[in-house]
Write an enzyme that holds these catalytic residues in place. Structure first.
Site, PDB file in Angstrom:
ATOM      1  N   THR A  47       0.858  -1.186   0.000  1.00 58.32           N
ATOM      2  CA  THR A  47       0.000   0.000   0.000  1.00 58.32           C
ATOM      3  C   THR A  47       0.894   1.235   0.000  1.00 58.32           C
ATOM      4  O   THR A  47       1.742   1.390   0.875  1.00 58.32           O
ATOM      5  CB  THR A  47      -0.894  -0.001   1.248  1.00 58.32           C
ATOM      6  OG1 THR A  47      -1.600  -1.242   1.267  1.00 58.32           O
ATOM      7  CG2 THR A  47      -1.863   1.165   1.236  1.00 58.32           C
TER       8      THR A  47
ATOM      9  N   PHE B 252      -6.446  -6.268  -1.038  1.00 59.88           N
ATOM     10  CA  PHE B 252      -7.560  -5.954  -0.139  1.00 59.88           C
ATOM     11  C   PHE B 252      -7.839  -7.065   0.871  1.00 59.88           C
ATOM     12  O   PHE B 252      -8.845  -7.022   1.579  1.00 59.88           O
ATOM     13  CB  PHE B 252      -8.830  -5.677  -0.952  1.00 59.88           C
ATOM     14  CG  PHE B 252      -8.726  -4.467  -1.854  1.00 59.88           C
ATOM     15  CD1 PHE B 252      -8.814  -3.189  -1.326  1.00 59.88           C
ATOM     16  CD2 PHE B 252      -8.512  -4.609  -3.213  1.00 59.88           C
ATOM     17  CE1 PHE B 252      -8.708  -2.061  -2.147  1.00 59.88           C
ATOM     18  CE2 PHE B 252      -8.401  -3.492  -4.041  1.00 59.88           C
ATOM     19  CZ  PHE B 252      -8.499  -2.214  -3.510  1.00 59.88           C
TER      20      PHE B 252
ATOM     21  N   ALA C 277      -8.095  -9.465   4.098  1.00 59.84           N
ATOM     22  CA  ALA C 277      -8.110  -9.193   5.537  1.00 59.84           C
ATOM     23  C   ALA C 277      -7.420 -10.357   6.231  1.00 59.84           C
ATOM     24  O   ALA C 277      -7.666 -11.522   5.886  1.00 59.84           O
ATOM     25  CB  ALA C 277      -9.550  -9.077   6.030  1.00 59.84           C
TER      26      ALA C 277
ATOM     27  N   ALA D  25      -9.609   3.633   4.973  1.00 60.17           N
ATOM     28  CA  ALA D  25     -10.118   4.784   5.721  1.00 60.17           C
ATOM     29  C   ALA D  25     -11.629   4.617   5.978  1.00 60.17           C
ATOM     30  O   ALA D  25     -12.108   4.873   7.084  1.00 60.17           O
ATOM     31  CB  ALA D  25      -9.844   6.073   4.946  1.00 60.17           C
TER      32      ALA D  25
ATOM     33  N   LEU E 225     -13.366   1.780   6.109  1.00 57.59           N
ATOM     34  CA  LEU E 225     -13.630   0.677   7.051  1.00 57.59           C
ATOM     35  C   LEU E 225     -13.339   1.130   8.482  1.00 57.59           C
ATOM     36  O   LEU E 225     -14.143   0.905   9.396  1.00 57.59           O
ATOM     37  CB  LEU E 225     -12.766  -0.533   6.694  1.00 57.59           C
ATOM     38  CG  LEU E 225     -13.126  -1.230   5.376  1.00 57.59           C
ATOM     39  CD1 LEU E 225     -12.092  -2.294   5.028  1.00 57.59           C
ATOM     40  CD2 LEU E 225     -14.521  -1.862   5.460  1.00 57.59           C
TER      41      LEU E 225
ATOM     42  N   CYS F 294      -2.485  -1.852   9.204  1.00 63.32           N
ATOM     43  CA  CYS F 294      -2.851  -1.013   8.052  1.00 63.32           C
ATOM     44  C   CYS F 294      -3.740   0.186   8.352  1.00 63.32           C
ATOM     45  O   CYS F 294      -3.490   1.274   7.835  1.00 63.32           O
ATOM     46  CB  CYS F 294      -3.536  -1.879   7.004  1.00 63.32           C
ATOM     47  SG  CYS F 294      -2.411  -3.092   6.300  1.00 63.32           S
TER      48      CYS F 294
ATOM     49  N   PHE G  70      -4.775  -8.592  17.179  1.00 61.91           N
ATOM     50  CA  PHE G  70      -5.628  -7.431  16.896  1.00 61.91           C
ATOM     51  C   PHE G  70      -7.005  -7.852  16.430  1.00 61.91           C
ATOM     52  O   PHE G  70      -7.945  -7.077  16.448  1.00 61.91           O
ATOM     53  CB  PHE G  70      -4.944  -6.476  15.902  1.00 61.91           C
ATOM     54  CG  PHE G  70      -5.085  -6.822  14.450  1.00 61.91           C
ATOM     55  CD1 PHE G  70      -6.128  -6.315  13.688  1.00 61.91           C
ATOM     56  CD2 PHE G  70      -4.160  -7.655  13.822  1.00 61.91           C
ATOM     57  CE1 PHE G  70      -6.257  -6.629  12.339  1.00 61.91           C
ATOM     58  CE2 PHE G  70      -4.279  -7.969  12.480  1.00 61.91           C
ATOM     59  CZ  PHE G  70      -5.329  -7.446  11.737  1.00 61.91           C
ATOM     60  N   LYS G  71      -7.138  -9.120  16.009  1.00 62.29           N
ATOM     61  CA  LYS G  71      -8.452  -9.681  15.689  1.00 62.29           C
ATOM     62  C   LYS G  71      -8.337 -11.194  15.796  1.00 62.29           C
ATOM     63  O   LYS G  71      -7.220 -11.718  15.935  1.00 62.29           O
ATOM     64  CB  LYS G  71      -8.901  -9.253  14.291  1.00 62.29           C
ATOM     65  CG  LYS G  71      -8.019  -9.803  13.185  1.00 62.29           C
ATOM     66  CD  LYS G  71      -8.283  -9.144  11.856  1.00 62.29           C
ATOM     67  CE  LYS G  71      -9.478  -9.726  11.170  1.00 62.29           C
ATOM     68  NZ  LYS G  71      -9.508  -9.408   9.733  1.00 62.29           N
TER      69      LYS G  71
ATOM     70  N   ARG H 199     -15.417  -6.933  23.347  1.00 61.77           N
ATOM     71  CA  ARG H 199     -15.883  -7.319  22.008  1.00 61.77           C
ATOM     72  C   ARG H 199     -17.371  -7.658  21.975  1.00 61.77           C
ATOM     73  O   ARG H 199     -17.898  -8.045  20.936  1.00 61.77           O
ATOM     74  CB  ARG H 199     -15.101  -8.536  21.504  1.00 61.77           C
ATOM     75  CG  ARG H 199     -13.624  -8.273  21.323  1.00 61.77           C
ATOM     76  CD  ARG H 199     -13.345  -7.533  20.033  1.00 61.77           C
ATOM     77  NE  ARG H 199     -11.938  -7.224  19.905  1.00 61.77           N
ATOM     78  CZ  ARG H 199     -11.395  -6.680  18.814  1.00 61.77           C
ATOM     79  NH1 ARG H 199     -12.147  -6.403  17.780  1.00 61.77           N
ATOM     80  NH2 ARG H 199     -10.120  -6.408  18.771  1.00 61.77           N
TER      81      ARG H 199
END
Ligand SMILES: NC(=O)c1ccc[n+]([C@@H]2O[C@H](COP(=O)([O-])OP(=O)(O)OC[C@H]3O[C@@H](n4cnc5c(N)ncnc54)[C@H](O)[C@@H]3O)[C@@H](O)[C@H]2O)c1
Length: 459
Positions: free
Chosen positions: A131, A161, A163, A224, A226, A275, A337-338, A432
């Site tokens: 990116t 793109f 994830a 941005a 998202l 990101c 982070f997820k 969460r």
């Protein structure tokens, strides 16, 4: 074996590795080599313990590795051989000099471009997979074509793109692939060559082509948008906590409006990952450079709300636990982070841990995949943290549990068993909103979700 074309990817990270594995798997007629300066990483890509965790990745790698997928540290030799070079090196936020803290640090990209120029002996298509700020391709092309020789490099933008956590299914079945090129004869020819690769498994109508600047900018804008949705719902979660509105109900009512859509409307401790923040700050920097200060400020606030949300989580915790957490054992369930990744870059867990340590809490970190990375992120606090993978063991004698990552395994824990071994009163902060809050309350916990009224046993 005679291959149709030779593809090289420079950078064997979260993007380079999975992307090339899927290309190789779907295009046996192309030779795909992935190179990196990090020798240890390449060694791991050639083993059954891959350097990153991603569901389904090992299977794809195993199908293609040794057939038409290769991992190699011989960068120069592979550059010479390649017809098409994807560059997927890291582009972190610059930490020094002009633009520090905002713009992308392009030193890895530029070094790669200069090396390609130095060793190449034939024409090549160079693809920006990393990116990059809008209009980087122009700078790269200037570098690549600076030597006075007959070799031609055509720069194409093909942002990724995917994830993390769903990388393989995103790559197998993307919403779209975007390929940006110059509108010259050479540019369009190079674009068509890249379209041809993806067309091996992606329907043609999902392969979008555009001018090169639109392609570079679109990647920043997607991230941005998202991140903006997450900050939007998180900002409303703070208001819900003050007004007895329930964020789940609000989110559903808002998200079922087809003009808004339901995705990315889950409140949380905030977004992380390598990101979102980096790309927004990059966008902010570009806007400022063009004198668009109002636009820059608009996007910068997305990051500010994210910081606010992480901070608020800890402040709320301190207030709820009688204004002190000093010497109290607090367990973080999740550090990635997820869910479904071991990646901890920019994870809210990092800033939350540091704040808890500042408040002199005794923290225990648990995560099924991210403990090794957590230890690196928090190496300066090694003597103040315990790392225990088993959540049951981690929670013994704890005052509070914080859900930081939405791992499925945390939904199904035996919270009654855990409660029995905790200090009373026991607290759960569900960062969460993945747990059954009423059930936890009945067990005896004081429950603090995000964007909902807390369920407490205090009068
Ligand atoms: N991680 C994601 O989910 C994601 C998604 C879409 C786009 N991106 C973008 O893709 C790019 C790569 O991200 P990542 O997460 O894969 O990063 P990463 O840090 O996981 O991987 C980058 C790799 O490049 C290597 N490298 C750096 N300089 C090199 C050089 N000169 N020669 C060879 N190798 C070199 C590093 O050793 C590292 O292994 C970034 O621009 C990022 O913004 C990332």
């Amino acid at each position: 074996m005679k291959y149709k074309k030779k593809i090289l990817c420079i950078g064997a990270g979260y993007v380079g590795g999975p992307t090339m594995a899927v290309i190789a798997d779907n295009c046996p007629q192309y030779k795909v080599t992935v190179s990196d300066i990090n020798k240890e990483k390449i060694k791991m890509w050639n083993s059954d313990v891959l350097p990153i965790y991603e569901p389904g990745l090992l299977e794809v790698v195993k199908r293609a590795r040794g057939r038409n997928l290769f991992f190699s540290t011989e960068i120069d030799k592979n550059i010479i051989d390649a017809d098409i070079i994807f560059v997927s090196v890291n582009t972190p936020t610059k930490t020094f000099g002009e633009g520090a803290g905002k713009t992308a640090d392009l030193q890895y990209w530029e070094k790669t471009a200069r090396n390609i120029l130095k060793v190449s002996k034939s024409n090549k298509i160079i693809i920006e997979k990393s990116t990059l700020p809008v209009r980087t391709a122009a700078a790269m092309e200037r570098i690549l074509n600076s030597k006075n020789n007959s070799i031609h490099f055509e720069v194409i933008s093909n942002p990724e793109f995917l994830a993390e956590g769903t990388a393989i299914s995103d790559l197998e079945n993307p919403d779209r692939v975007l390929i940006g090129s110059k509108e010259t004869k050479e540019g369009l020819q190079a674009r068509d060559e890249i379209v041809e690769i993806y067309a091996n498994w992606i329907p043609r109508e999902k392969i979008l082509t555009s001018n090169i600047w639109s392609s570079e900018l679109s990647k920043l804008v997607v991230n941005a948008f998202l991140a903006q949705r997450i900050s939007s719902i998180n900002s409303i979660s703070a208001l819900c906590e003050k007004t007895e509105a329930d964020i789940t109900e609000v989110s559903k009512a808002v998200g079922t409006d087809s003009r808004v859509g339901s995705k990315f409307l889950n409140p949380s401790v905030g977004f992380g990952g390598s990101c979102f923040k980096k790309d927004i700050l990059n966008l902010v920097y570009i806007c400022e450079n063009y004198g668009l200060y109002e636009v820059a400020e608009f996007w910068e606030n997305v990051v500010k709300i994210n910081d606010f949300q992480q901070n608020r989580f800890v402040v709320n915790m301190i207030k709820s636990m009688f204004n002190t957490i000093s010497d109290k054992k607090i367990v973080l369930l999740g550090f990635a982070f997820k869910a479904n990744t071991g990646d901890t870059r920019e994870s809210p867990a990092i800033s939350i841990s540091k704040k808890l340590i500042e408040e002199q809490a005794n923290i225990v970190i648990s995560d099924p995949k991210a403990i090794d990375n957590a230890k690196i992120d928090l190496k300066d606090f090694a003597d103040k943290i315990l790392y225990i993978e088993d959540p049951y063991e981690a929670c013994v004698d704890a005052h509070a549990i914080c859900i930081i990552t939405e791992w499925d395994l945390y939904k199904d824990l035996d919270y009654e068993k855990i409660y029995k071994k905790m200090v009373k009163p026991s607290f759960i902060f569900d960062g969460r909103n993945i747990l059954d809050h009423k059930k936890l309350f009945k067990i005896g916990y004081n429950v603090y979700p995000i964007g909902k009224t807390a369920l407490t046993h205090f009068k």
